[in-house]
Motif scaffolding. Structure first.
Motif, PDB file in Angstrom:
ATOM      1  N   GLY A 117      43.308  -5.526   1.973  1.00 64.76           N
ATOM      2  CA  GLY A 117      42.356  -5.224   1.261  1.00 64.76           C
ATOM      3  C   GLY A 117      41.889  -6.141  -0.033  1.00 64.76           C
ATOM      4  O   GLY A 117      41.160  -5.704  -0.970  1.00 64.76           O
ATOM      5  N   ILE A 118      42.816  -7.186  -0.253  1.00 65.61           N
ATOM      6  CA  ILE A 118      42.670  -8.159  -1.538  1.00 65.61           C
ATOM      7  C   ILE A 118      41.178  -8.856  -1.466  1.00 65.61           C
ATOM      8  O   ILE A 118      40.885  -9.279  -0.214  1.00 65.61           O
ATOM      9  CB  ILE A 118      43.801  -9.011  -1.568  1.00 65.61           C
ATOM     10  CG1 ILE A 118      43.922  -9.700  -0.408  1.00 65.61           C
ATOM     11  CG2 ILE A 118      45.132  -8.266  -1.685  1.00 65.61           C
ATOM     12  CD1 ILE A 118      45.036 -11.018  -0.460  1.00 65.61           C
ATOM     13  N   GLU A 119      40.544  -8.785  -2.638  1.00 68.54           N
ATOM     14  CA  GLU A 119      39.518  -9.529  -2.633  1.00 68.54           C
ATOM     15  C   GLU A 119      39.563 -10.979  -2.818  1.00 68.54           C
ATOM     16  O   GLU A 119      40.290 -11.406  -3.484  1.00 68.54           O
ATOM     17  CB  GLU A 119      38.623  -8.811  -3.972  1.00 68.54           C
ATOM     18  CG  GLU A 119      38.160  -7.286  -3.978  1.00 68.54           C
ATOM     19  CD  GLU A 119      37.651  -6.474  -5.058  1.00 68.54           C
ATOM     20  OE1 GLU A 119      37.251  -7.368  -5.745  1.00 68.54           O
ATOM     21  OE2 GLU A 119      37.268  -5.335  -4.786  1.00 68.54           O
ATOM     22  N   GLY A 120      38.500 -11.538  -2.375  1.00 69.79           N
ATOM     23  CA  GLY A 120      38.540 -13.043  -2.877  1.00 69.79           C
ATOM     24  C   GLY A 120      39.200 -13.848  -1.855  1.00 69.79           C
ATOM     25  O   GLY A 120      39.224 -15.040  -1.976  1.00 69.79           O
ATOM     26  N   TRP A 121      39.987 -13.123  -0.689  1.00 69.93           N
ATOM     27  CA  TRP A 121      40.544 -13.762   0.011  1.00 69.93           C
ATOM     28  C   TRP A 121      40.184 -13.565   1.443  1.00 69.93           C
ATOM     29  O   TRP A 121      39.849 -12.411   1.774  1.00 69.93           O
ATOM     30  CB  TRP A 121      41.948 -13.567   0.247  1.00 69.93           C
ATOM     31  CG  TRP A 121      42.592 -14.074  -1.337  1.00 69.93           C
ATOM     32  CD1 TRP A 121      42.612 -13.293  -2.366  1.00 69.93           C
ATOM     33  CD2 TRP A 121      43.479 -14.945  -1.247  1.00 69.93           C
ATOM     34  NE1 TRP A 121      43.125 -14.060  -3.652  1.00 69.93           N
ATOM     35  CE2 TRP A 121      43.931 -14.864  -2.849  1.00 69.93           C
ATOM     36  CE3 TRP A 121      44.000 -16.063  -0.836  1.00 69.93           C
ATOM     37  CZ2 TRP A 121      44.515 -15.896  -3.609  1.00 69.93           C
ATOM     38  CZ3 TRP A 121      44.992 -17.167  -1.573  1.00 69.93           C
ATOM     39  CH2 TRP A 121      45.131 -16.805  -2.690  1.00 69.93           C
ATOM     40  N   HIS A 122      40.351 -14.553   2.341  1.00 73.41           N
ATOM     41  CA  HIS A 122      39.706 -14.248   3.599  1.00 73.41           C
ATOM     42  C   HIS A 122      41.040 -14.760   4.906  1.00 73.41           C
ATOM     43  O   HIS A 122      41.442 -15.833   4.367  1.00 73.41           O
ATOM     44  CB  HIS A 122      38.633 -15.022   4.177  1.00 73.41           C
ATOM     45  CG  HIS A 122      38.401 -16.497   3.989  1.00 73.41           C
ATOM     46  ND1 HIS A 122      37.941 -16.917   2.792  1.00 73.41           N
ATOM     47  CD2 HIS A 122      38.657 -17.645   4.899  1.00 73.41           C
ATOM     48  CE1 HIS A 122      38.111 -18.320   3.008  1.00 73.41           C
ATOM     49  NE2 HIS A 122      38.487 -18.660   4.240  1.00 73.41           N
ATOM     50  N   ARG A 123      40.957 -14.353   5.940  1.00 73.78           N
ATOM     51  CA  ARG A 123      41.840 -14.656   7.173  1.00 73.78           C
ATOM     52  C   ARG A 123      41.289 -15.204   8.082  1.00 73.78           C
ATOM     53  O   ARG A 123      40.314 -14.719   8.703  1.00 73.78           O
ATOM     54  CB  ARG A 123      42.821 -13.352   7.292  1.00 73.78           C
ATOM     55  CG  ARG A 123      43.542 -13.612   8.519  1.00 73.78           C
ATOM     56  CD  ARG A 123      44.380 -12.310   8.989  1.00 73.78           C
ATOM     57  NE  ARG A 123      44.610 -12.178   9.965  1.00 73.78           N
ATOM     58  CZ  ARG A 123      45.311 -11.103  10.699  1.00 73.78           C
ATOM     59  NH1 ARG A 123      45.384  -9.722  10.151  1.00 73.78           N
ATOM     60  NH2 ARG A 123      45.821 -11.091  12.053  1.00 73.78           N
ATOM     61  N   SER A 124      41.688 -16.226   8.269  1.00 72.22           N
ATOM     62  CA  SER A 124      41.321 -17.156   9.801  1.00 72.22           C
ATOM     63  C   SER A 124      42.481 -17.147  10.745  1.00 72.22           C
ATOM     64  O   SER A 124      43.503 -16.187  10.329  1.00 72.22           O
ATOM     65  CB  SER A 124      41.009 -18.487   9.468  1.00 72.22           C
ATOM     66  OG  SER A 124      42.062 -19.265   9.098  1.00 72.22           O
ATOM     67  N   ALA A 125      42.242 -17.811  11.936  1.00 77.47           N
ATOM     68  CA  ALA A 125      43.216 -17.707  13.088  1.00 77.47           C
ATOM     69  C   ALA A 125      44.754 -18.475  12.157  1.00 77.47           C
ATOM     70  O   ALA A 125      45.691 -17.828  12.709  1.00 77.47           O
ATOM     71  CB  ALA A 125      42.875 -18.578  14.009  1.00 77.47           C
ATOM     72  N   ASP A 126      44.794 -19.166  11.261  1.00 78.28           N
ATOM     73  CA  ASP A 126      45.838 -19.881  10.836  1.00 78.28           C
ATOM     74  C   ASP A 126      46.369 -19.688   9.568  1.00 78.28           C
ATOM     75  O   ASP A 126      47.179 -20.504   9.016  1.00 78.28           O
ATOM     76  CB  ASP A 126      45.865 -21.341  11.626  1.00 78.28           C
ATOM     77  CG  ASP A 126      44.835 -22.155  10.738  1.00 78.28           C
ATOM     78  OD1 ASP A 126      43.774 -21.741  10.330  1.00 78.28           O
ATOM     79  OD2 ASP A 126      44.770 -23.359  10.758  1.00 78.28           O
ATOM     80  N   ARG A 127      45.446 -19.168   8.665  1.00 79.73           N
ATOM     81  CA  ARG A 127      45.706 -19.107   7.210  1.00 79.73           C
ATOM     82  C   ARG A 127      45.067 -18.012   6.597  1.00 79.73           C
ATOM     83  O   ARG A 127      43.755 -17.489   6.987  1.00 79.73           O
ATOM     84  CB  ARG A 127      45.500 -20.453   6.754  1.00 79.73           C
ATOM     85  CG  ARG A 127      43.940 -20.795   6.709  1.00 79.73           C
ATOM     86  CD  ARG A 127      44.040 -22.279   6.260  1.00 79.73           C
ATOM     87  NE  ARG A 127      44.678 -23.298   6.813  1.00 79.73           N
ATOM     88  CZ  ARG A 127      45.714 -24.009   6.373  1.00 79.73           C
ATOM     89  NH1 ARG A 127      46.296 -23.671   5.140  1.00 79.73           N
ATOM     90  NH2 ARG A 127      46.443 -24.669   7.131  1.00 79.73           N
ATOM     91  N   ILE A 128      45.348 -17.502   5.560  1.00 76.38           N
ATOM     92  CA  ILE A 128      44.894 -16.784   4.706  1.00 76.38           C
ATOM     93  C   ILE A 128      44.470 -17.560   3.199  1.00 76.38           C
ATOM     94  O   ILE A 128      45.505 -18.064   2.621  1.00 76.38           O
ATOM     95  CB  ILE A 128      45.645 -15.527   4.095  1.00 76.38           C
ATOM     96  CG1 ILE A 128      46.092 -14.462   5.445  1.00 76.38           C
ATOM     97  CG2 ILE A 128      44.965 -14.512   3.133  1.00 76.38           C
ATOM     98  CD1 ILE A 128      47.033 -13.696   5.090  1.00 76.38           C
ATOM     99  N   SER A 129      43.099 -17.702   2.876  1.00 81.19           N
ATOM    100  CA  SER A 129      42.902 -18.842   1.927  1.00 81.19           C
ATOM    101  C   SER A 129      41.826 -18.093   0.935  1.00 81.19           C
ATOM    102  O   SER A 129      41.188 -17.013   1.288  1.00 81.19           O
ATOM    103  CB  SER A 129      41.937 -20.008   2.543  1.00 81.19           C
ATOM    104  OG  SER A 129      42.854 -20.571   3.536  1.00 81.19           O
ATOM    105  N   HIS A 130      41.903 -18.511  -0.316  1.00 83.40           N
ATOM    106  CA  HIS A 130      40.891 -18.024  -1.579  1.00 83.40           C
ATOM    107  C   HIS A 130      39.788 -18.702  -1.184  1.00 83.40           C
ATOM    108  O   HIS A 130      39.584 -19.707  -0.827  1.00 83.40           O
ATOM    109  CB  HIS A 130      41.239 -18.354  -2.850  1.00 83.40           C
ATOM    110  CG  HIS A 130      40.770 -17.766  -3.861  1.00 83.40           C
ATOM    111  ND1 HIS A 130      39.885 -18.436  -4.486  1.00 83.40           N
ATOM    112  CD2 HIS A 130      40.933 -16.616  -4.618  1.00 83.40           C
ATOM    113  CE1 HIS A 130      39.105 -17.661  -5.326  1.00 83.40           C
ATOM    114  NE2 HIS A 130      39.893 -16.414  -5.358  1.00 83.40           N
ATOM    115  N   GLU A 131      38.609 -17.778  -1.507  1.00 79.53           N
ATOM    116  CA  GLU A 131      37.068 -18.223  -0.918  1.00 79.53           C
ATOM    117  C   GLU A 131      36.826 -19.415  -1.673  1.00 79.53           C
ATOM    118  O   GLU A 131      35.887 -20.155  -1.652  1.00 79.53           O
ATOM    119  CB  GLU A 131      36.263 -17.192  -1.723  1.00 79.53           C
ATOM    120  CG  GLU A 131      36.281 -16.472  -2.884  1.00 79.53           C
ATOM    121  CD  GLU A 131      35.534 -15.344  -3.122  1.00 79.53           C
ATOM    122  OE1 GLU A 131      34.953 -14.558  -2.079  1.00 79.53           O
ATOM    123  OE2 GLU A 131      35.213 -14.918  -4.195  1.00 79.53           O
ATOM    124  N   ALA A 132      37.559 -19.752  -2.956  1.00 82.18           N
ATOM    125  CA  ALA A 132      37.009 -20.995  -3.780  1.00 82.18           C
ATOM    126  C   ALA A 132      37.640 -22.258  -3.394  1.00 82.18           C
ATOM    127  O   ALA A 132      37.458 -23.358  -3.792  1.00 82.18           O
ATOM    128  CB  ALA A 132      37.222 -20.578  -5.143  1.00 82.18           C
TER     129      ALA A 132
END
Length: 490
Positions: free
Chosen positions: A302-317
Motif C-alpha cells: 500500500g505504499i504511495e509513490g512506489w510501483h512493483r514490476s516483475a524484477d523490482r520495486i521502484s519509486h515513481e521519480a
C-alpha cells in the motif's frame, strides 16, 4: 550549536587509559607495514581470484523460500527468520511544513554479531580478519570482521555450517573484552536494526582457518584508503576501538606535521574542546525531544509513490533506491546457494566530514540527523550525508548545507577520499564516497543549530554508547583514525 570557549576534556571518557595507549602504540608502530601488506595483497588476490561465487539478478517470482504476503504485500522468509521487506509511512514536521512519504524498509529485529578478535604479536595488536564474499559486494570478496553473523545465521536457521570463531565472542571473559556495544545501521533502509559490535583480545594460539588473516591495527587502517576493500561491518567495529585517551598527544606529538599533530590533539582527551560534554548531551537530547518525525510500519503493497514490476520495486521519480532480488551461488559461505531480496541504491552517495583546526585541535562538524528507522529517531551524523543526484535541479535552499562546498573542495584541502561499499548482505552494489575535508583554520564557519563542532575523542566517546553515532559517521571515524598513520602528502 554556537561556539564557546575551549573547555576541559569530555566527561564521557569511559575507556581505560592504558588500553588506549596500547592501541595507539599498535596503530603507530613503525614496523614493516609495507612488506606485510605486500604479503597480504598477494594472499587476498589469490583468495579473491579462487572464489567461484556468482550472483545474478532474478525476477521476484524466482525467489525460493521467500514470498509476498497476501494481506500486506510484505516480502517474508518462509522460516519466519532472517529479515523482511515492509512498508513504512513517515511524517516529518508539523503544520504547513509537514512532509509525508512512504517507502520500503528492511525489518530485521534480531541482533547480529560483528566481532573482531585481536592478539598481540611482538608488542603490536593484530586483528583476525576474514575475506568474505557477500552477494551485494560490487567486487565479490571484501575484508570483513572475524565474525559477521545474524542470529539466524549462528542459530542455524539457514541449515548451513556453523560460524567459525563465534564462541570467542559468545563466551568471552569480561576482562578480555575491549569494546562491546549495540550500534544501529542505516536508518533510512533498516527499521530499528542493531548489531553487537564487539572486540575481544585473546592470548592463546588461534588456528587460522582458510580465508582468515592477521593484520596489525596499523595495516588494517591503512587498507581503508583502498576502494571497496574494508567492508562496512569491519569499519563500524574498528570505529569502536577505544583509541582516545588522556596524555595521547604528550606521548605522540608528531611534530612537523600540522594536520597529523592537530588530529592526535583531537584524539587526546586533555587538549581541550570547543564544546563540553554537557553541551553535546544537551544538543543530542534536545534534538530527540523536539524531533517531529513519526514512522509507522505498514504493508508494502500500500505504499504511495512506489510501483512493483516483475524484477523490482521502484519509486515513481526514478530516484532513491530499488528493491530487487538475486540468486547466489557461493563457494565460501556457510550455505552454498540461496535467493534473497536486496536494496539497490540508484546512485553513489556521499558521507563527508568538514574539519577545522581550532586552537590547534582538529574538530569535525557533526550534524544531528533524523532517520525513520532509528530506534531513538536521531543520531550524530556526518556534516554531509546524501545522494547528490537526488538534489539536482533543486534551489540552493533545498540542498543540504555544505553540499556544494564539500563536493567542490580543492585537492589540497581533501584529507581522505575513498569509495567504500555498504553492507553487502542486504545492499546490492551500494557505495558511498567517504570524504574528509579540512577548512582553513582562520575561516569563520556559520553552521545551523543542528550542527556541532566535536573533537575526534568526543566522537569516539559517543561511539562507546549505543544509538548515538550513525553508521556513516562511525565509518568516517575509522577513516579519521587512519589519517594518523602517515604525514600528509606521503
Amino acid at each position: 550549536m554556537t561556539r564557546t570557549s575551549v573547555d576541559s576534556p569530555s566527561a564521557l571518557q569511559t575507556q581505560d587509559s592504558t588500553l588506549s595507549m596500547r592501541i595507539a602504540r599498535s596503530l603507530w608502530a613503525d614496523s614493516s607495514t609495507a612488506t606485510g601488506l605486500q604479503d597480504f595483497h598477494r594472499w587476498f588476490t589469490r583468495y579473491r581470484d579462487s572464489d567461484s561465487s556468482s550472483v545474478r539478478r532474478i525476477d521476484f517470482d524466482a525467489l525460493t523460500g521467500w514470498r509476498f504476503e497476501t494481506a500486506t504485500g510484505n516480502i517474508v522468509h518462509d522460516s519466519g527468520g532472517f529479515f523482511s521487506v515492509r512498508g513504512l509511512d513517515v511524517r516529518a514536521g508539523q503544520g504547513l511544513s509537514q512532509h509525508r512519504w512512504s517507502q520500503p524498509i528492511i525489518s530485521q529485529p534480531e541482533i547480529g554479531v560483528l566481532g573482531i578478535l585481536v592478539k598481540e604479536f611482538d608488542g603490536v595488536l593484530h586483528c583476525l580478519m576474514q575475506a568474505k564474499m557477500e552477494p551485494g559486494n560490487c567486487n565479490g570478496v571484501q575484508l570483513s570482521p572475524t565474525v559477521q553473523a545474524t542470529r539466524s545465521n549462528y542459530t542455524g536457521v539457514h541449515g548451513g555450517k556453523s560460524v567459525p570463531y563465534l564462541k570467542y565472542f559468545r563466551e568471552a571473559p569480561p576482562q578480555h573484552v575491549i569494546t562491546d556495544v549495540l550500534q544501529s545501521e542505516q536508518g533510512s533502509w533498516f527499521y530499528r536494526k542493531r548489531n553487537r559490535n564487539i572486540i575481544v583480545e585473546v592470548s592463546e594460539d588461534i588456528e587460522v582457518l582458510e580465508g582468515f588473516y592477521w593484520l596489525s591495527v596499523s595495516q588494517l587502517h591503512d587498507l581503508l584508503s583502498i576502494d571497496d576493500l574494508v567492508n562496512m561491518d569491519a569499519r563500524t567495529v574498528l570505529s569502536c576501538l577505544p583509541l582516545s585517551s588522556t596524555g595521547l598527544f604528550a606521548a605522540h606529538p608528531f611534530e612537523g606535521d600540522e594536520f597529523r599533530s592537530a588530529l592526535v590533539r583531537s584524539l587526546s582527551a586533555d587538549q581541550g574542546s570547543l564544546s563540553t560534554s554537557r553541551q553535546i548531551q544537551h544538543w543530542i537530547t534536545g534534538a530527540r525531544v523536539s524531533s517531529e518525525m513519526d514512522a509507522k510500519p505498514t504493508g508494502l503493497a500500500g505504499i504511495e509513490g512506489w510501483h512493483r514490476s516483475a524484477d523490482r520495486i521502484s519509486h515513481e521519480a526514478g530516484l532513491f533506491f530499488d528493491v530487487m532480488a538475486v540468486d547466489v551461488r557461493a563457494g565460501s559461505r556457510e550455505v552454498r546457494s540461496w535467493t534473497q531480496p536486496m536494496i539497490e541504491a540508484r546512485n553513489l552517495g556521499v558521507a563527508a566530514f568538514l574539519t577545522q583546526r581550532i586552537e590547534g585541535v582538529l574538530h569535525v562538524l557533526a550534524n544531528i540527523k533524523a532517520e525513520p528507522g532509528f530506534l531513538d529517531v536521531v543520531e550524530v551524523a556526518p556534516t554531509l550525508q546524501c545522494t547528490p543526484q537526488d538534489y539536482q535541479g533543486m534551489p540552493p535552499d533545498a540542498r543540504p548545507p555544505f553540499l556544494d562546498e564539500l563536493l567542490q573542495a580543492s585537492e589540497d584541502s581533501i584529507r581522505f577520499d575513498t569509495v567504500l561499499s555498504e553492507e553487502g548482505g542486504r545492499f546490492f552494489h551500494t557505495r558511498n564516497r567517504y570524504l574528509v575535508v579540512e577548512a582553513d583554520p582562520d575561516r569563520a564557519i556559520t553552521a545551523p543549530d543542528d550542527f556541532c563542532w566535536l573533537t575526534v575523542h568526543q566522537l569516539a566517546d559517543l561511539i562507546q554508547h549505543s544509538h548515538l553515532v550513525n553508521i556513516q559517521a562511525r565509518s568516517l571515524t575509522a577513516c579519521l583514525h587512519s589519517l594518523t598513520l602517515r604525514p600528509m602528502g606521503k
